[in-house]
Scaffold this motif. Structure first.
Motif, PDB file in Angstrom:
ATOM      1  N   PHE A 214      -0.163   4.663  15.022  1.00 31.43           N
ATOM      2  CA  PHE A 214       0.994   4.812  15.896  1.00 31.43           C
ATOM      3  C   PHE A 214       0.604   4.834  17.371  1.00 31.43           C
ATOM      4  N   MET A 215      -0.682   4.564  17.644  1.00 28.22           N
ATOM      5  CA  MET A 215      -1.148   4.493  19.033  1.00 28.22           C
ATOM      6  C   MET A 215      -1.822   3.154  19.313  1.00 28.22           C
ATOM      7  N   VAL A 216      -1.553   2.165  18.475  1.00 26.93           N
ATOM      8  CA  VAL A 216      -2.161   0.847  18.629  1.00 26.93           C
ATOM      9  C   VAL A 216      -1.568   0.133  19.839  1.00 26.93           C
ATOM     10  N   SER A 217      -2.451  -0.458  20.646  1.00 23.22           N
ATOM     11  CA  SER A 217      -1.980  -1.166  21.847  1.00 23.22           C
ATOM     12  C   SER A 217      -2.455  -2.614  21.903  1.00 23.22           C
ATOM     13  N   ASN A 218      -3.349  -3.004  20.992  1.00 22.55           N
ATOM     14  CA  ASN A 218      -3.821  -4.385  20.981  1.00 22.55           C
ATOM     15  C   ASN A 218      -4.254  -4.785  19.569  1.00 22.55           C
ATOM     16  N   MET A 219      -4.571  -6.065  19.418  1.00 21.11           N
ATOM     17  CA  MET A 219      -4.907  -6.592  18.099  1.00 21.11           C
ATOM     18  C   MET A 219      -6.195  -5.988  17.555  1.00 21.11           C
ATOM     19  N   ALA A 220      -7.172  -5.716  18.405  1.00 19.70           N
ATOM     20  CA  ALA A 220      -8.439  -5.139  17.952  1.00 19.70           C
ATOM     21  C   ALA A 220      -8.213  -3.756  17.346  1.00 19.70           C
ATOM     22  N   GLU A 221      -7.380  -2.947  17.999  1.00 19.39           N
ATOM     23  CA  GLU A 221      -7.084  -1.614  17.473  1.00 19.39           C
ATOM     24  C   GLU A 221      -6.297  -1.697  16.169  1.00 19.39           C
ATOM     25  N   LEU A 222      -5.405  -2.673  16.075  1.00 21.90           N
ATOM     26  CA  LEU A 222      -4.644  -2.869  14.840  1.00 21.90           C
ATOM     27  C   LEU A 222      -5.573  -3.201  13.686  1.00 21.90           C
ATOM     28  N   MET A 223      -6.567  -4.049  13.935  1.00 21.70           N
ATOM     29  CA  MET A 223      -7.532  -4.399  12.884  1.00 21.70           C
ATOM     30  C   MET A 223      -8.329  -3.183  12.451  1.00 21.70           C
ATOM     31  N   GLN A 224      -8.685  -2.323  13.390  1.00 23.35           N
ATOM     32  CA  GLN A 224      -9.419  -1.099  13.038  1.00 23.35           C
ATOM     33  C   GLN A 224      -8.588  -0.211  12.119  1.00 23.35           C
ATOM     34  N   VAL A 225      -7.306  -0.092  12.434  1.00 29.73           N
ATOM     35  CA  VAL A 225      -6.419   0.732  11.606  1.00 29.73           C
ATOM     36  C   VAL A 225      -6.278   0.125  10.213  1.00 29.73           C
ATOM     37  N   LEU A 226      -6.116  -1.176  10.141  1.00 30.71           N
ATOM     38  CA  LEU A 226      -5.980  -1.836   8.842  1.00 30.71           C
ATOM     39  C   LEU A 226      -7.239  -1.662   7.997  1.00 30.71           C
ATOM     40  N   LEU A 227      -8.409  -1.752   8.625  1.00 33.77           N
ATOM     41  CA  LEU A 227      -9.663  -1.555   7.901  1.00 33.77           C
ATOM     42  C   LEU A 227      -9.775  -0.118   7.402  1.00 33.77           C
ATOM     43  N   PHE A 228      -9.327   0.840   8.211  1.00 31.60           N
ATOM     44  CA  PHE A 228      -9.338   2.234   7.776  1.00 31.60           C
ATOM     45  C   PHE A 228      -8.418   2.428   6.580  1.00 31.60           C
ATOM     46  N   ILE A 229      -7.231   1.836   6.630  1.00 34.24           N
ATOM     47  CA  ILE A 229      -6.273   1.970   5.523  1.00 34.24           C
ATOM     48  C   ILE A 229      -6.864   1.400   4.238  1.00 34.24           C
ATOM     49  N   ILE A 230      -7.490   0.225   4.338  1.00 34.52           N
ATOM     50  CA  ILE A 230      -8.089  -0.399   3.153  1.00 34.52           C
ATOM     51  C   ILE A 230      -9.211   0.476   2.599  1.00 34.52           C
ATOM     52  N   ALA A 231     -10.081   0.959   3.480  1.00 36.21           N
ATOM     53  CA  ALA A 231     -11.211   1.789   3.047  1.00 36.21           C
ATOM     54  C   ALA A 231     -10.720   3.081   2.399  1.00 36.21           C
ATOM     55  N   ALA A 232      -9.751   3.751   3.030  1.00 35.99           N
ATOM     56  CA  ALA A 232      -9.225   5.005   2.478  1.00 35.99           C
ATOM     57  C   ALA A 232      -8.549   4.760   1.142  1.00 35.99           C
ATOM     58  N   PHE A 233      -7.830   3.654   1.028  1.00 38.28           N
ATOM     59  CA  PHE A 233      -7.171   3.324  -0.244  1.00 38.28           C
ATOM     60  C   PHE A 233      -8.195   3.132  -1.356  1.00 38.28           C
ATOM     61  N   VAL A 234      -9.288   2.448  -1.048  1.00 40.90           N
ATOM     62  CA  VAL A 234     -10.340   2.233  -2.049  1.00 40.90           C
ATOM     63  C   VAL A 234     -10.910   3.571  -2.520  1.00 40.90           C
ATOM     64  N   VAL A 235     -11.148   4.483  -1.588  1.00 44.63           N
ATOM     65  CA  VAL A 235     -11.702   5.796  -1.939  1.00 44.63           C
ATOM     66  C   VAL A 235     -10.713   6.597  -2.784  1.00 44.63           C
ATOM     67  N   LEU A 236      -9.453   6.657  -2.355  1.00 37.83           N
ATOM     68  CA  LEU A 236      -8.444   7.430  -3.084  1.00 37.83           C
ATOM     69  C   LEU A 236      -8.212   6.867  -4.480  1.00 37.83           C
ATOM     70  N   LEU A 237      -8.149   5.546  -4.577  1.00 34.92           N
ATOM     71  CA  LEU A 237      -7.917   4.936  -5.884  1.00 34.92           C
ATOM     72  C   LEU A 237      -9.104   5.176  -6.814  1.00 34.92           C
ATOM     73  N   SER A 238     -10.320   5.055  -6.292  1.00 33.57           N
ATOM     74  CA  SER A 238     -11.503   5.282  -7.121  1.00 33.57           C
ATOM     75  C   SER A 238     -11.538   6.726  -7.611  1.00 33.57           C
ATOM     76  N   HIS A 239     -11.096   7.646  -6.771  1.00 33.08           N
ATOM     77  CA  HIS A 239     -11.054   9.058  -7.142  1.00 33.08           C
ATOM     78  C   HIS A 239     -10.138   9.272  -8.351  1.00 33.08           C
ATOM     79  N   GLU A 240      -8.928   8.762  -8.269  1.00 28.66           N
ATOM     80  CA  GLU A 240      -7.977   8.958  -9.369  1.00 28.66           C
ATOM     81  C   GLU A 240      -8.379   8.165 -10.612  1.00 28.66           C
ATOM     82  N   MET A 241      -8.980   6.994 -10.417  1.00 34.48           N
ATOM     83  CA  MET A 241      -9.434   6.210 -11.564  1.00 34.48           C
ATOM     84  C   MET A 241     -10.581   6.919 -12.275  1.00 34.48           C
ATOM     85  N   GLY A 242     -11.388   7.665 -11.524  1.00 36.94           N
ATOM     86  CA  GLY A 242     -12.441   8.458 -12.155  1.00 36.94           C
ATOM     87  C   GLY A 242     -11.851   9.458 -13.126  1.00 36.94           C
ATOM     88  N   HIS A 243     -10.797  10.172 -12.682  1.00 38.71           N
ATOM     89  CA  HIS A 243     -10.096  11.089 -13.573  1.00 38.71           C
ATOM     90  C   HIS A 243      -9.564  10.350 -14.804  1.00 38.71           C
TER      91      HIS A 243
END
Length: 238
Positions: free
Chosen positions: A28-57
């Motif tokens: 919600f503080m993105v001001s350019n395309m580079a920052e948007l890409m950083q946020v998208l990469l964070f979302i993808i990485a966090a999703f992978v971690v969260l999904l792997s956690h629940e799939m482990g269970h």
């Protein structure tokens, strides 16, 4: 809602997951395309971690007790249910521990991939330790492609902190669930959880981590309520 099946496990993802991850990643503080890409990469990485956690269970629980597990991801976390599984208390503890171990495995694999990517295991280990602590030296972005390093950074950081958070001895986090499987008094479990939540609330307040403070306060309120419900010190599991 997004729905799919992974390794025979139905997975449902509520839109609040993406909103929460975008907020944490600074979306919600993105001001350019580079920052948007950083946020998208964070979302993808966090999703992978969260999904792997629940799939482990889910996968370990199905292996130990059968049944049909399902995974639901929403807000900052998820839930794995398998009402038809038949698990002993120890098997339940193993299933619960499989979640944090799976998210930690993502971090370790990411660290290995980082070492292979830069071609130097010693440097990779030092960078991995920095990433786990939430630090990325600015010179790293000058030597290696920024987006690649940001993705490694996000994977390792989220993996480590998500694992540590879930292992806290506070119900209903995994650490609290493990206590519930090993201890003989529900009241004692919620008492320990309440004390830990209060201590951590004060700790995070000294660091100015107000979002974590709010989270710990909510857990403290929940465990105080449950502590009062189990009035007998000899409350057994049902």
């Amino acid at each position: 809602m997004i729905r799919f099946t992974l390794f025979g496990v139905p997975v449902s993802i509520h839109p609040t997951l993406w909103l929460t991850l975008a907020f944490i990643g600074g979306g919600f503080m993105v001001s350019n395309m580079a920052e948007l890409m950083q946020v998208l990469l964070f979302i993808i990485a966090a999703f992978v971690v969260l999904l792997s956690h629940e799939m482990g269970h889910a996968l370990v629980g199905r292996r130990l007790g059968g049944g049909q597990p399902s995974v639901y991801l929403a807000w900052l976390g998820g839930d794995c249910t398998n009402e038809t599984a038949r698990l002993t208390r120890i098997q339940g503890v193993v299933m619960t521990a499989a979640g944090p171990l799976s998210s930690l495995a993502v971090g370790l694999l990411s660290l290995l991939a980082l070492c292979l990517y830069i071609g130097d295991f010693q440097m990779g280990a030092l960078l991995g330790a920095s990433f786990a602590l939430g630090c990325m030296p600015s010179e790293v972005l000058q030597v290696y492609p920024p987006l690649v390093m940001i993705f490694f950074f996000s994977l390792i950081e989220v993996s480590c902190w998500w694992t540590l958070l879930n292992l806290l001895p506070i119900f209903p986090l995994d650490g609290g669930q493990i206590m519930l499987g090993l201890m003989h008094s529900r009241r004692q479990v919620h008492g320990v959880s309440l004390a830990a939540a209060v201590v951590l609330t004060l700790f995070f307040a000294t660091l100015g981590m107000w979002l974590m403070c709010i989270f710990m306060i909510l857990l403290a309120v929940l465990n105080r309520k449950l502590y009062k419900e189990y009035a007998s010190e000899n409350s057994d599991f049902h």
